[in-house]
Design a protein around this motif. Sequence first.
Motif, PDB file in Angstrom:
ATOM      1  N   GLU A  13       6.365 114.316  40.794  1.00  0.00           N
ATOM      2  CA  GLU A  13       5.948 112.996  40.156  1.00  0.00           C
ATOM      3  C   GLU A  13       4.673 112.580  40.479  1.00  0.00           C
ATOM      4  N   GLU A 107       7.553 110.018  49.479  1.00  0.00           N
ATOM      5  CA  GLU A 107       8.548 109.093  49.344  1.00  0.00           C
ATOM      6  C   GLU A 107       9.624 109.375  50.343  1.00  0.00           C
ATOM      7  N   GLY A 188      13.102 112.812  42.073  1.00  0.00           N
ATOM      8  CA  GLY A 188      13.005 111.584  41.527  1.00  0.00           C
ATOM      9  C   GLY A 188      12.450 111.678  39.941  1.00  0.00           C
ATOM     10  N   SER A 189      12.481 110.485  39.057  1.00  0.00           N
ATOM     11  CA  SER A 189      12.072 110.668  37.740  1.00  0.00           C
ATOM     12  C   SER A 189      12.968 111.469  37.133  1.00  0.00           C
ATOM     13  N   ASN A 314      15.379 103.849  45.596  1.00  0.00           N
ATOM     14  CA  ASN A 314      14.183 104.565  45.475  1.00  0.00           C
ATOM     15  C   ASN A 314      13.208 103.786  46.513  1.00  0.00           C
TER      16      ASN A 314
HETATM   17 MG    MG Z   1      12.486 107.712  42.280  1.00  0.00          MG
END
Ligand code: MG
Length: 355
Positions: A13, A107, A188-189, A314
């Motif tokens: 990401e 993250e 993610g994404s 998230n």
């Molecule tokens: Mg995410």
Amino acid sequence: MKIVVVYGGKSAEHDISILTAFSIIKEIYFEYYDVQPVFITKEGTWLKGEPLTGPVAFADALKLEEAPEAHFATKEGEQSTGVMINPCSIKDEDTVVFPILHGPNGEDGTIQGMFEILDMPYVGCGVLASAAGMDKIASKQLFQQVGLPQVPYVPFIKTEWNEDPEAIYNRIEGTLLYPVFVKPANMGSSVGISKADNRDELMAAIEEALKYDRRIVVEQGIDAREIECGVLGNDDVNTSVVGEVVKEVGFYDYNEKYVNNTVTLQIPAEIPEEVSHKVREYAATAFKAIDGAGLTRCDFFLTESNEIYINEVNTMPGFTEFSMYPLLWAETGINYKNLVEELIQLALKRYNEKH
Ligand code: MG
Ligand code: ATP
Ligand code: MG
Ligand code: MG
């Protein structure tokens, strides 16, 4: 006060992070903060330099990605490659770190652990919440514990798959009905996520997800609207109005998110008041379940008969001016600039409470 904005990162990401970072730097640079951008390349090298402001910098952040030398400025305002730094050298008095990193290495608690060791205040979730929020298996188990409704799922690890794929198929097909969604636990994404309608597709989907993580979760596919809610706070939290991601396609994948832009954000979502109330309550419960701090964006499914299922949290959601999280807060009464400011204040508050 100095704000060190850390962005980029060794993550799938990476590009999204650059977009967000430029939005935030642009917003706080002209304020009373001294902004220090720190760019982490895809290879993991840390670079710092003067913030690049003005039209060149903000016109097209993704183009900058193709020319990483364009990330910084010299004191004279020329573009600069910046200088390589040791990550620990960001430690300074009166400094707050704003990590704008999505996905693994940013993250997921790893970098948050570094800030803890350096004893620096930083924006957003701590080590536990970041790790638990990023890992879809761990978060599902925590959500289960606090009674949040979610779709049935089957977790497994790469070793189990390699040793006995038949046993994994049996677990999946014995618990779930096609279509199913196969996800790397930490990502993610929509990176590494596929929908599978049969066993052949399931096998391909598992192989794809395994490229990103050794932990895999397979979920019951559900035909539902997608609604999202923002959470802001530390121990006392506020929730935003609820928004809907209105899709023309069934699956909100990476291309739909960032390339095709066929998705519209409906804010507030057109849903009954009681549904919105429940979603906000669930979002706050999820935040507490992972021990959130600062911010989370909580994603849900809403079926035609108004059943709500939590999908995921998230801990560093997309944060450009066009992203769901800031837009939800704008609708709730906190504009982009004030939201960034509030997040910095929450970081300081959390840090001071520990000292
Ligand atoms: Mg995410
Ligand atoms: P992000 O962090 O960008 O929100 P992510 O990579 O963590 O995304 P998810 O939000 O879990 O991934 O899933 C991505 C998308 O895949 C969802 O927005 C939805 O469109 C689809 N999807 C995921 N799980 C399911 C499911 N169980 N049933 C139907 N659709 C699903
Ligand atoms: Mg996610
Ligand atoms: Mg999501």
